[in-house]
Write an enzyme that holds these catalytic residues in place. Structure first.
Site, short mmCIF file in Angstrom:
data_model
loop_
_atom_site.label_atom_id
_atom_site.label_comp_id
_atom_site.label_asym_id
_atom_site.label_seq_id
_atom_site.Cartn_x
_atom_site.Cartn_y
_atom_site.Cartn_z
N HIS A 80 0.80 -1.23 0.00
CA HIS A 80 0.00 0.00 0.00
C HIS A 80 0.83 1.28 0.00
CE1 HIS A 80 -3.39 -2.51 0.17
NE2 HIS A 80 -3.56 -2.60 1.46
N HIS A 135 -9.83 1.81 0.49
CA HIS A 135 -9.72 0.65 1.38
C HIS A 135 -10.79 0.67 2.47
CE1 HIS A 135 -7.65 -2.67 3.43
NE2 HIS A 135 -6.87 -2.77 2.36
N GLU A 166 -11.73 -3.62 -3.14
CA GLU A 166 -10.63 -2.77 -3.60
C GLU A 166 -10.50 -2.88 -5.11
OE1 GLU A 166 -7.08 -3.58 -1.06
OE2 GLU A 166 -8.52 -4.85 0.03
#
Length: 344
Positions: free
Chosen positions: A107, A177, A307
């Site tokens: 991420h 997210h 996602e």
């Protein structure tokens, strides 16, 4: 009543910077977004009896979002998902990133885009957030300017439009997210939710949770979610993490319907449309150390994420959708989450 956006002070960062909350009001669904991490902090949706529940996990204060190891609600990047070994080679040069998830980068790194204060601007019934990531931040090349636009219809369609530009070639793969539970954020499982994902293939992972490079057909496997499946009917597979994968949902660039998650007892559902080729479905197996709104301790398998993105570790797989953004081009993504109530 038309959609309006109300701005209110949410708190301060540990460095004393103001964080604001922007709430979309006037429709069937109420959505709040923070300028810290572009976090979707609240989503209030009625059930079939008209009772509202907040179906989005989140925190009551800025400190929660500053810590936020599960990445609850936020925009993630520059690159969503894992990059194997925290490194990649681009145009003959190797780049090394922070290792922040086992042996990998995840991420966007330790801070990424999700723990930054973004510049917010209300534009009529839309909210634009902007962050300029300097060249070399988190080990990535190029100054990358990212803008995320949120909008909400009266009927409950939340649109997230992403754009990004760069001064040097750089991988870019953005997503939101948010964690959802259609019974309410403070419920303890999602096994009575029904899932349908329009994907003929998926992206399997190795023991380090990195894609193997294969894109197998889902037919005859627990990952075949093309027809509605109650999660509790595949509970053992869910708890093993075997359904927590990126699903290949179609060509990049075309806004298409890719999934419905519903909760028959309340009637609530989320439909997802996206221009992205991948949908990461995640049932919070690794949720830990998260005390959220109202002091609720969030537990594994008590929520799920949708996602929308390109495949994880695409920068290291030539057969995966391209994630390299180059100067003179613009990264674009649109995802629409539609919140509604089942008929009958």
């Amino acid at each position: 009543m038309p959609i309006s956006i109300k701005k209110e002070h949410f708190g301060k960062t540990k460095n004393g910077k103001d964080v604001n909350k922007y709430t979309f009001e006037g429709g069937k669904t109420v959505v709040s977004v923070l300028d810290f991490g572009c976090a979707v902090s609240n989503i209030l949706v009625p059930d079939r009896k008209g009772k509202l529940a907040d179906i989005s996990l989140g925190y009551d204060d800025v400190a929660g979002y500053e810590k936020n190891f599960p990445y609850i609600g936020v925009a993630v990047g520059r690159v969503a998902g894992r990059i194997a070994g925290g490194k990649f080679t681009l145009d003959g040069k190797e780049y090394k990133l922070d290792i922040n998830n086992g042996p990998n980068n995840i991420h966007g790194g330790i801070t990424g885009l999700s723990r930054r204060l973004w510049k917010a601007e209300i534009q009529g019934d839309k909210l634009k957030l902007k962050y300029v990531s300097p060249d070399g931040e988190e080990g990535f090349p190029g100054e990358v300017t990212t803008e995320i636009m949120y909008s909400l219809t009266q009927e409950g369609a939340l649109t997230i439009d992403y754009t990004a530009t760069t001064t040097k070639p750089c991988p870019v793969n953005l997503t939101n997210h948010s964690y959802f539970n259609l019974k309410g954020h403070d419920d303890d499982d999602v096994m009575d939710h029904v899932v349908q994902i329009n994907a003929d293939s998926c992206v399997p992972l190795d023991d380090d949770l990195i894609p193997t490079g294969e894109l197998p057909d889902v037919s005859g496997t627990p990952n075949d979610l093309r027809s509605p499946v109650r999660l509790g009917d595949r509970e053992s597979e869910v708890r093993k993490g075997n359904i927590d994968l990126t699903y290949c949902v179609g060509d990049e660039g075309e806004l298409k319907y890719v999934s419905r998650i519903s909760h028959p007892p309340t009637g609530r559902y989320i439909d997802t449309h996206t221009t992205e080729p991948g949908l990461q479905f995640y049932t919070a197996k690794y949720m830990t150390d998260a005390v959220g709104k109202g002091g609720k301790e969030y537990k594994p398998f008590a929520s799920f994420c949708l996602e929308t993105q390109r495949y994880p570790d695409s920068v290291n797989h030539s057969n995966f959708p391209n994630t390299i953004l180059r100067p003179g081009y613009t990264y674009r993504q649109t995802t629409v989450f539609t919140f509604g109530v089942l008929k009958g």
